[in-house]
Structure formats: structure tokens, C-alpha cells
Enzyme design. Structure first.
Site, PDB file in Angstrom:
ATOM      1  N   ARG A 143      -5.815  -7.761  -7.486  1.00 33.11           N
ATOM      2  CA  ARG A 143      -7.085  -7.615  -7.572  1.00 33.11           C
ATOM      3  C   ARG A 143      -7.733  -7.261  -8.771  1.00 33.11           C
ATOM      4  O   ARG A 143      -8.216  -7.497  -9.562  1.00 33.11           O
ATOM      5  CB  ARG A 143      -7.922  -7.352  -6.309  1.00 33.11           C
ATOM      6  CG  ARG A 143      -9.468  -7.543  -6.238  1.00 33.11           C
ATOM      7  CD  ARG A 143     -10.178  -6.939  -4.921  1.00 33.11           C
ATOM      8  NE  ARG A 143      -9.690  -7.751  -3.999  1.00 33.11           N
ATOM      9  CZ  ARG A 143     -10.079  -8.783  -3.545  1.00 33.11           C
ATOM     10  NH1 ARG A 143     -11.320  -9.396  -4.011  1.00 33.11           N
ATOM     11  NH2 ARG A 143      -9.859  -9.538  -2.476  1.00 33.11           N
ATOM     12  N   GLY A 188      -3.676  -5.110   4.709  1.00 27.27           N
ATOM     13  CA  GLY A 188      -2.916  -6.205   4.737  1.00 27.27           C
ATOM     14  C   GLY A 188      -1.463  -5.553   4.875  1.00 27.27           C
ATOM     15  O   GLY A 188      -1.289  -4.422   4.615  1.00 27.27           O
ATOM     16  N   THR A 236       0.255   0.128   0.299  1.00 22.72           N
ATOM     17  CA  THR A 236      -0.431  -1.119  -0.509  1.00 22.72           C
ATOM     18  C   THR A 236       0.782  -1.773  -1.461  1.00 22.72           C
ATOM     19  O   THR A 236       1.431  -0.966  -2.115  1.00 22.72           O
ATOM     20  CB  THR A 236      -1.614  -0.796  -1.295  1.00 22.72           C
ATOM     21  OG1 THR A 236      -1.846  -2.000  -1.911  1.00 22.72           O
ATOM     22  CG2 THR A 236      -1.398   0.236  -2.114  1.00 22.72           C
ATOM     23  N   ASP A 293      -6.660   1.612   0.199  1.00 27.69           N
ATOM     24  CA  ASP A 293      -7.786   2.477  -0.094  1.00 27.69           C
ATOM     25  C   ASP A 293      -9.000   2.285   0.660  1.00 27.69           C
ATOM     26  O   ASP A 293      -9.721   3.246   1.197  1.00 27.69           O
ATOM     27  CB  ASP A 293      -8.304   2.179  -1.422  1.00 27.69           C
ATOM     28  CG  ASP A 293      -8.500   0.704  -1.803  1.00 27.69           C
ATOM     29  OD1 ASP A 293      -8.277  -0.162  -0.856  1.00 27.69           O
ATOM     30  OD2 ASP A 293      -9.206   0.350  -2.821  1.00 27.69           O
ATOM     31  N   ASP A 345      -0.076  -3.406  -3.702  1.00 28.00           N
ATOM     32  CA  ASP A 345      -0.496  -3.567  -5.080  1.00 28.00           C
ATOM     33  C   ASP A 345       0.019  -2.360  -5.764  1.00 28.00           C
ATOM     34  O   ASP A 345      -0.614  -2.084  -7.191  1.00 28.00           O
ATOM     35  CB  ASP A 345      -2.072  -3.689  -4.788  1.00 28.00           C
ATOM     36  CG  ASP A 345      -2.458  -5.208  -4.592  1.00 28.00           C
ATOM     37  OD1 ASP A 345      -1.713  -6.030  -4.853  1.00 28.00           O
ATOM     38  OD2 ASP A 345      -3.495  -5.153  -3.602  1.00 28.00           O
ATOM     39  N   ASP A 402      -1.927   0.567  -6.172  1.00 26.75           N
ATOM     40  CA  ASP A 402      -3.020   0.797  -7.040  1.00 26.75           C
ATOM     41  C   ASP A 402      -3.890   1.949  -6.289  1.00 26.75           C
ATOM     42  O   ASP A 402      -4.957   2.408  -6.696  1.00 26.75           O
ATOM     43  CB  ASP A 402      -4.076  -0.360  -7.025  1.00 26.75           C
ATOM     44  CG  ASP A 402      -4.429  -0.932  -5.749  1.00 26.75           C
ATOM     45  OD1 ASP A 402      -3.865  -0.225  -4.488  1.00 26.75           O
ATOM     46  OD2 ASP A 402      -5.435  -1.622  -5.532  1.00 26.75           O
ATOM     47  N   ARG A 430      -8.579  -5.726   9.145  1.00 17.31           N
ATOM     48  CA  ARG A 430      -9.378  -5.271   8.026  1.00 17.31           C
ATOM     49  C   ARG A 430     -10.681  -4.813   8.676  1.00 17.31           C
ATOM     50  O   ARG A 430     -11.756  -5.404   8.472  1.00 17.31           O
ATOM     51  CB  ARG A 430      -9.604  -6.513   7.188  1.00 17.31           C
ATOM     52  CG  ARG A 430      -8.296  -6.821   6.241  1.00 17.31           C
ATOM     53  CD  ARG A 430      -8.574  -7.461   5.156  1.00 17.31           C
ATOM     54  NE  ARG A 430      -7.381  -8.020   4.548  1.00 17.31           N
ATOM     55  CZ  ARG A 430      -6.620  -7.164   3.546  1.00 17.31           C
ATOM     56  NH1 ARG A 430      -7.192  -6.029   3.385  1.00 17.31           N
ATOM     57  NH2 ARG A 430      -5.647  -7.812   3.083  1.00 17.31           N
TER      58      ARG A 430
END
Length: 349
Positions: free
Chosen positions: A179, A14, A133, A110, A135, A137, A79
Site C-alpha cells: 500500500r 491479514g 506483516t 501497525d 509488507d 513496513d 481487522r
């Protein structure tokens, strides 16, 4: 091993605000200071797995001089997983040789960096990773660029939504990206003063959430804001948009806000609506922090190429940008720790 002359660079997964900052920094330092030729590989790993006519483009300082403030990525993204089908990873290596790419800077999360790690381990590809990212994460780094922008956008959105919630005496459930890790929801919920913030790391207590809004209504506040991560579950399974999976096996999440809104309306009797922020969180102009961080990452990634730090990822540790192994970087998901989870519980109300 031959010396590095041509450095390739790709962005996968993304898009995130700050990607162009990395591209600008890597290109500027590699060409201007180190004398390397830099080429951009379009559409992530797809550009090396199934190259198109425009898949590999030469990058110079003039090509990247004014892209720092732009969101998205000038190299496009996808992706694509070269390890999904047998033999495809080898094609990536063969096409690197075909295009004369001696070393690679892979910018991604990741999944993208997991591929980079395996290519380094399996084929000896000279690769340096850069953590991307929204996120936040990725393990082994204190933060990732794109996160600050995403939190800022989500916070502003919730601030705006609150005025409607109060004016119409509604509960509004706001669905935020996340997520497995609730970092964006944690940040936006805390910064916006959401009444309830729900993240994947903490099991949802629907009785407690419903009771909260009932008590608020009793004292005349028949409205409220719930910030919820898309990865929050009310049972064992994720709530998804469809059953299809991407090349890394991920389902498309979506629907938890709508489900929660229906449940809260039934339990409280208060008009409850839902809003899904979706791709708004990752689009647009990066914050000043993300522009600076992505620039620092790009400069350090270029330095890692010069130093031959293959199989490494640049990372923020305190105030320093260092390198860590790709294995460490992709070994586990970085989730919201317990002490920060308790911060959210303090402001439940």
C-alpha cells in the site's frame, strides 16, 4: 500489581506465513519453561471485544507441536478496531479480566500493534507486541516474518509469467501487494529480473516506461514484465476496488495493473495483459527463514513477558532479537530507502 499466571495471545490483521511459528514458540516457552498457562484468543481483537463461545482456548505444547510449517493462523484473525467506537476499548480490558488474562502477546502489524500500544497507555494493559506483516513496513525492526515468503512466492509467479510473455510476445503487468511501501515489489522485481519495477515511493514516469518497451520491440523483444505495487498511483488518488473502508480506515486497493496495461498497450501497440497476485502472496507454507525468524520472535516475546517488558515489541536488529517500545514501532511506515530505489533503476530495461 499481581504476578502473571495466565498469558493470552492473539493474531490480528491479514494472515502471514510464520504466525503459527510465533504461537508455537510462545506457548512452548511460557508453559514448558516459565510455568504460565497460555490461552489463545481467536479472531484478533474481536475475540476480546465481542467474545464467542470458542473465543478463548487453552494452548499446550501438544496443541502447537506440529504447526510450524502451516501457513495462516490457528487462532484466526480479523481487522477489528476496539478504538473505532467510544467505550469499546474498555470492554477489551474488562473481558481480559473476565477471562483471567494477566498479560497479552499481540501479534500483528501497525494497526494491531497500534491498538496494543493504546491499551497499554490508556489502561495499563500488560502487553508485548510481535511484528507481523508481509509488507515489511513496520519501523524499528530490520524485517518482519512473512515478508520472505511473500517475496519468494511473488518471484516464482513472475518467473512463470515470463515464459508466457515471451511465447506470446506480450507485456504482462503483475500487481503485487504493497500500500504505502513497496518492499514486496522491490524484492520480487529485483529477484525475478522484471524489466520495470514500480513502487509507491517513486513517481511513475509513463513516458520512460513506454519508451523502454518501444526500444525493446525495435530490437525484436516484443514482450516484457512490469512488477507494480498495488499502492502505486498515476495521479493523486489510489486505484481502488470499492469505496468501502475497513475498521482502521483503509480502502481496498486493486486495479493499478489493469490501468497500466491499458495505458501501455495504447502507447506501445504491444499486446499487454495484467495479472493480480493478490492473496496468493500471503498464503501457504512459510519459508525456512520465516519459520526460524518467527520462532525467535516468539521465544523473545515469551521472555519479555517473564521480564515484565510491557509496552514493548520484539524486533530484529542485525542478528539480535531485542525489544523496542510500541510507540517507536508504530510511529511511522518503513518505506524502501533511496539507495535501494536506485538499485531498481539500474535494472530498468
Amino acid at each position: 500489581m499481581s504476578e502473571v499466571r495466565r498469558v493470552g495471545m492473539l493474531t490480528g490483521g491479514g494472515d502471514a506465513p510464520g504466525l503459527n511459528g510465533v504461537i508455537r514458540a510462545v506457548t512452548t516457552r511460557c508453559t514448558g519453561e516459565y510455568g504460565y498457562e497460555v490461552v489463545g484468543i481467536k479472531r484478533g481483537w474481536k475475540g476480546l471485544l465481542a467474545p464467542e463461545e470458542d473465543s478463548v482456548v487453552k494452548l499446550g505444547v501438544e496443541d502447537v507441536r506440529y504447526i510450524l510449517q502451516e501457513g495462516g493462523t490457528i487462532l484466526l484473525s480479523s481487522r477489528t478496531n476496539p478504538y473505532k467506537n467510544e467505550g469499546e476499548a474498555k470492554k477489551v480490558v474488562e473481558n481480559m479480566e473476565r477471562f483471567g488474562i494477566d498479560a497479552l502477546v499481540a501479534i500483528g502489524g501497525d494497526d494491531t500493534l497500534g491498538v496494543a500500544r493504546r491499551l497499554h497507555e490508556d489502561f495499563g494493559v500488560r502487553v508485548v507486541g510481535c511484528p507481523k506483516t508481509i509488507d515489511n513496513d513496520l519501523s524499528a525492526t530490520d524485517t518482519t516474518f512473512g515478508y520472505d515468503t511473500a517475496v519468494s512466492i511473488a518471484t516464482e509467479a513472475i518467473d512463470r509469467i515470463r515464459t508466457t510473455a515471451k511465447s506470446h510476445e506480450r507485456i504482462i503487468v503483475v500487481e503485487v501487494m504493497g500500500r504505502h511501501a513497496g518492499w514486496i515489489t522491490y524484492g520480487a522485481g529485483l529477484a525475478s529480473g522484471a524489466n520495470v519495477t514500480l513502487i509507491p515511493e517513486v513517481e511513475v514516469d509513463m513516458d520512460a516506461v513506454a519508451d523502454l518497451f518501444k526500444k525493446r520491440a525495435e530490437r525484436g523483444e516484443k514482450w516484457g514484465i512490469v512488477a507494480v505495487s498495488e499502492g502505486v498511483t498515476l495521479g493523486e488518488e489510489y486505484i481502488t476496488q470499492d469505496v468501502e473502508r475497513d475498521e482502521f480506515g483503509h480502502v481496498r486497493l486493486g486495479g493499478i495493473a489493469e490501468t497500466l496495461a491499458k495505458e501501455l498497450k495504447q502507447r506501445t501497440g504491444i499486446d499487454t495483459r495484467h495479472v493480480v497476485l493478490g492473496h496468493l502472496q500471503r498464503g501457504g507454507t512459510p519459508t525456512a527463514y520465516d519459520r526460524i525468524l518467527s520462532t525467535r520472535y516468539g521465544l523473545r516475546a515469551a521472555e519479555a513477558v517473564k521480564n515484565g517488558e510491557w509496552g514493548k515489541m520484539v524486533a530484529l536488529r542485525g542478528n539480535d532479537v531485542v525489544t523496542v517500545s510500541l510507540e517507536e514501532a508504530t510511529s511511522e511506515t518503513r518505506t524502501v530507502p533511496e539507495d535501494l530505489q536506485q538499485v531498481l533503476s539500474t535494472f530498468f530495461g
